[in-house]
Design a protein around this motif. Sequence first.
Motif, PDB file in Angstrom:
ATOM      1  N   ALA A  35       0.825  -1.219   0.000  1.00  0.00           N
ATOM      2  CA  ALA A  35       0.000   0.000   0.000  1.00  0.00           C
ATOM      3  C   ALA A  35       0.850   1.256   0.000  1.00  0.00           C
ATOM      4  N   THR A  36       1.957   1.238   0.718  1.00  0.00           N
ATOM      5  CA  THR A  36       2.825   2.423   0.782  1.00  0.00           C
ATOM      6  C   THR A  36       4.094   2.215  -0.047  1.00  0.00           C
ATOM      7  N   GLY A  37       3.929   1.499  -1.155  1.00  0.00           N
ATOM      8  CA  GLY A  37       5.077   1.270  -2.032  1.00  0.00           C
ATOM      9  C   GLY A  37       5.076   2.177  -3.243  1.00  0.00           C
ATOM     10  N   TYR A  38       6.179   2.068  -3.993  1.00  0.00           N
ATOM     11  CA  TYR A  38       6.320   2.840  -5.237  1.00  0.00           C
ATOM     12  C   TYR A  38       6.353   1.840  -6.386  1.00  0.00           C
ATOM     13  N   PRO A  39       5.360   1.887  -7.289  1.00  0.00           N
ATOM     14  CA  PRO A  39       5.302   0.905  -8.372  1.00  0.00           C
ATOM     15  C   PRO A  39       6.349   1.163  -9.454  1.00  0.00           C
ATOM     16  N   ALA A  40       6.732   0.085 -10.129  1.00  0.00           N
ATOM     17  CA  ALA A  40       7.699   0.209 -11.219  1.00  0.00           C
ATOM     18  C   ALA A  40       7.159   1.058 -12.357  1.00  0.00           C
ATOM     19  N   SER A  41       5.840   1.141 -12.463  1.00  0.00           N
ATOM     20  CA  SER A  41       5.215   1.946 -13.512  1.00  0.00           C
ATOM     21  C   SER A  41       5.242   3.433 -13.200  1.00  0.00           C
ATOM     22  N   GLY A  42       5.659   3.792 -11.972  1.00  0.00           N
ATOM     23  CA  GLY A  42       5.725   5.189 -11.584  1.00  0.00           C
ATOM     24  C   GLY A  42       4.444   5.682 -10.932  1.00  0.00           C
ATOM     25  N   PRO A  43       4.338   6.990 -10.687  1.00  0.00           N
ATOM     26  CA  PRO A  43       3.147   7.550 -10.038  1.00  0.00           C
ATOM     27  C   PRO A  43       1.885   7.249 -10.838  1.00  0.00           C
ATOM     28  N   THR A  44       0.799   7.025 -10.125  1.00  0.00           N
ATOM     29  CA  THR A  44      -0.458   6.712 -10.793  1.00  0.00           C
ATOM     30  C   THR A  44      -1.320   7.952 -10.950  1.00  0.00           C
ATOM     31  N   ASP A 132       1.612   8.934  -5.423  1.00  0.00           N
ATOM     32  CA  ASP A 132       1.936   7.640  -4.812  1.00  0.00           C
ATOM     33  C   ASP A 132       1.951   7.803  -3.303  1.00  0.00           C
ATOM     34  N   PHE A 133       1.974   6.682  -2.595  1.00  0.00           N
ATOM     35  CA  PHE A 133       1.980   6.678  -1.129  1.00  0.00           C
ATOM     36  C   PHE A 133       3.318   6.194  -0.551  1.00  0.00           C
ATOM     37  N   ALA A 134       4.355   6.179  -1.359  1.00  0.00           N
ATOM     38  CA  ALA A 134       5.657   5.713  -0.888  1.00  0.00           C
ATOM     39  C   ALA A 134       6.142   6.592   0.263  1.00  0.00           C
ATOM     40  N   PRO A 135       6.750   6.010   1.296  1.00  0.00           N
ATOM     41  CA  PRO A 135       7.117   6.781   2.492  1.00  0.00           C
ATOM     42  C   PRO A 135       8.259   7.770   2.281  1.00  0.00           C
ATOM     43  N   ARG A 136       9.219   7.411   1.414  1.00  0.00           N
ATOM     44  CA  ARG A 136      10.394   8.264   1.199  1.00  0.00           C
ATOM     45  C   ARG A 136      11.053   8.635   2.530  1.00  0.00           C
ATOM     46  N   GLY A 179       8.980  -0.990  -4.507  1.00  0.00           N
ATOM     47  CA  GLY A 179       9.962  -0.037  -3.995  1.00  0.00           C
ATOM     48  C   GLY A 179       9.348   0.867  -2.942  1.00  0.00           C
ATOM     49  N   GLN A 180      10.194   1.674  -2.293  1.00  0.00           N
ATOM     50  CA  GLN A 180       9.716   2.640  -1.301  1.00  0.00           C
ATOM     51  C   GLN A 180      10.024   4.081  -1.704  1.00  0.00           C
ATOM     52  N   ALA A 181      10.610   4.230  -2.879  1.00  0.00           N
ATOM     53  CA  ALA A 181      10.920   5.561  -3.400  1.00  0.00           C
ATOM     54  C   ALA A 181      11.246   5.403  -4.878  1.00  0.00           C
TER      55      ALA A 181
END
Length: 289
Positions: A35-44, A132-136, A179-181
């Motif tokens: 849920a808080t990841g970063y997809p390989a496709s990039g921001p949605t 995206d919801f990635a924590p960074r 990913g996370q960022a």
Amino acid sequence: KLAGYREADAALGGLGERLDDMARGVRDAVNGVLATGYPASGPTANATSRPVAVLGASLGPQLDGPVSATSFNVTLTNLSTGAETTTTISFNPESQSLSDLSGQLDGVGNLNASLSTDGRLQLQADSGFGFDFAPRGGPEDPGGVLGALGFNAIFAGQGAADLSVSSAVRQDSRLLALGQAPGAGDGRNAGKIADLAQQGLAGLGGRNPGEAFSSILSEVGDRAAGANARLESSSTLEASLEERRSEVSGVSLEEEVVDMLRFQRSFEVAARYLRVVDEMSRELTGLVR
């Protein structure tokens, strides 16, 4: 495989419920990581949550799985320049509703949040932006709200019988938020998912998936052994009763024929004896006269 085990629920006396709990526990744990990841496709550009029954009621009791007060980052990315703007959202599902969460997200620049008529939270980025919801390095939704709402989910379904990979991920595996960022090669979420195999999960009563499944299989084995023992005992009893029934009411044709012949011969001998006695009696009577 879980679906196959689930079909035996009637014979296993309710163990299917435990299989469903296990399936949901694994589903929620994996989806919670992604849920808080970063997809390989990039921001949605858009995303939609699972539905809830009452938009204005506390969200927690309406979600499938344990959730608690949480915080998470939502980042809007300008797809032309790559510029990012990150906002931290704090939310308590025990006292706040999906409407409240929608209001907070709608206040994020270049992000539009709305509620559908069937109770879903809909997110839409402005043209030229993605989110995206990635924590960074920030909060990772420790309360599990985003995962319970189904954002970035890989697993769909309500139990062992229908647990499956979501149709969106099947169509495009780049949607997996491993990913996370941003950045090629970031697989930190993939590592966290692998670690779940050895972690005690809240949805599994503090046991890891292997322990939970072994416990179910052990009980299945115990019940199967008990059933086999009862079957063997019943078969022995049936054989004993059948033997007793034969002893009490069974008839041997051969023995009956032999007895009939013996009785017949005895009757014939007795008849001849009576005939001889009768003849002798008549002769004696004649002599007396």
